[in-house]
Design an enzyme around this catalytic site. Structure first.
Site, PDB file in Angstrom:
ATOM      1  N   ASP A  17       0.714  -1.298  -0.088  1.00  0.00           N
ATOM      2  CA  ASP A  17      -0.035   0.063  -0.036  1.00  0.00           C
ATOM      3  C   ASP A  17       0.791   1.317   0.015  1.00  0.00           C
ATOM      4  O   ASP A  17       2.053   1.285   0.430  1.00  0.00           O
ATOM      5  CB  ASP A  17      -1.038  -0.177   1.279  1.00  0.00           C
ATOM      6  CG  ASP A  17      -2.128   0.964   1.127  1.00  0.00           C
ATOM      7  OD1 ASP A  17      -2.392   1.385  -0.050  1.00  0.00           O
ATOM      8  OD2 ASP A  17      -2.769   1.088   2.046  1.00  0.00           O
TER       9      ASP A  17
ATOM     10  N   ASN B  73     -10.461  -3.125  -6.749  1.00  0.00           N
ATOM     11  CA  ASN B  73      -9.379  -1.918  -7.500  1.00  0.00           C
ATOM     12  C   ASN B  73     -10.063  -1.873  -8.681  1.00  0.00           C
ATOM     13  O   ASN B  73      -9.785  -0.784  -9.424  1.00  0.00           O
ATOM     14  CB  ASN B  73      -8.078  -2.512  -7.594  1.00  0.00           C
ATOM     15  CG  ASN B  73      -7.349  -2.412  -6.460  1.00  0.00           C
ATOM     16  OD1 ASN B  73      -6.338  -3.132  -6.133  1.00  0.00           O
ATOM     17  ND2 ASN B  73      -7.562  -1.772  -5.346  1.00  0.00           N
TER      18      ASN B  73
END
Ligand code: FPP
Length: 251
Positions: free
Chosen positions: A29, A77
């Site tokens: 991340d 996503n």
């Protein structure tokens, strides 16, 4: 810029070799935030993130950690701006094409997990090729979760098992943890001992929900593009302080 791999080429002496995790999972991340901080478009963070992943894979090989799993693209996503999704799909394909020879040389087996049928056909072709070419490699088992969601994985396993029951291939009382695991995408792979999440968020974001029941979780503030061997060293030092009891009490 390619990061130097000469630093920490061998296992740091303050780590105990026989207490290393056998399987490390990573949530990579912070790419977008990292890029923004550098005054660059978000996608440049993903490009730089590939360098971090490549070096972590090499580091696993150098330090004797036999399995690494990376969360590259979640089922959620797809909700990102289309230019970012397109960039990522093209990046995965380019990286696979570019790194295949290196993975062969380093004896790395690559495997993709997730709902791969929904990926662009040209990416699916590169995925099949890389999985097939590396299938006999044994030094590091490198798993890339792409269009992956933990809940979706569990549901597809339930469906596959239900179908076998319906067709009379197995009976209800044969369903146990072992059989269930055989129907997950990760069948045959050990469960992660350690999950590393970069960039500070304290959540597992639908990653390996079944497999991480007893994984140790390590969260660092470092953004993924800055995650290097020293950061990995710190994560492993922290891991080696953990008392893993798997729900039992100490003798
Ligand atoms: C999360 O950062 C990162 C991703 C969704 C993509 C990660 C993919 C790579 C590093 C490429 C890997 C390549 C291969 C072939 C496996 P973010 O965009 O959510 O960052 P933010 O939280 O700062 O917005």
């Amino acid at each position: 810029m390619v990061k130097s791999t000469s630093l920490l080429a061998t296992l740091p002496s303050d780590l105990e070799r026989d207490r290393l995790p056998r399987h490390v999972a990573v949530i990579m991340d912070g790419n977008g935030r990292w890029a923004k901080q550098q005054g660059m478009p978000r996608v440049m963070g993903h490009r730089r993130g590939v360098d971090s992943l490549r070096d972590l894979l090499r580091c696993c090989k150098d330090w004797g950690i036999p399995a690494l799993t990376a969360y590259a693209f979640s089922t959620e996503n797809w909700g990102r701006p289309s230019h970012e999704v397109d960039f990522l799909m093209t990046l995965f394909e380019q990286v696979l094409r570019r790194e295949l020879a290196e993975m062969m040389a380093e004896n790395v087996r690559i495997r993709f997990v997730g709902n791969l049928d929904a990926l662009p056909p040209s990416l699916q072709a590169e995925i099949s090729r890389s999985m097939n070419d590396t299938k006999n490699n044994q030094d590091v088992e490198f798993t890339v979760a792409t269009n992956y969601g933990g809940r979706q994985e569990i549901i597809q396993a339930c469906r596959a098992i239900a179908q076998k029951v319906q067709q009379g291939q197995i009976s209800l009382d044969q369903i146990d943890e072992n059989l269930f695991e055989q129907h997950l995408y990760t069948s045959g792979l050990s469960n992660p001992d350690l999950l590393i999440r970069t960039s500070g968020e304290m959540r597992i974001s639908n990653f390996l929900l079944w497999q991480m029941a007893y994984s140790e979780i390590y969260v660092t503030q470092t953004a993924w593009p800055d995650f290097d061997r020293e950061a990995f060293h710190q994560a492993l030092l922290n891991y080696q302080t953990r008392d893993r009891r798997f729900g039992k009490v100490k003798n």
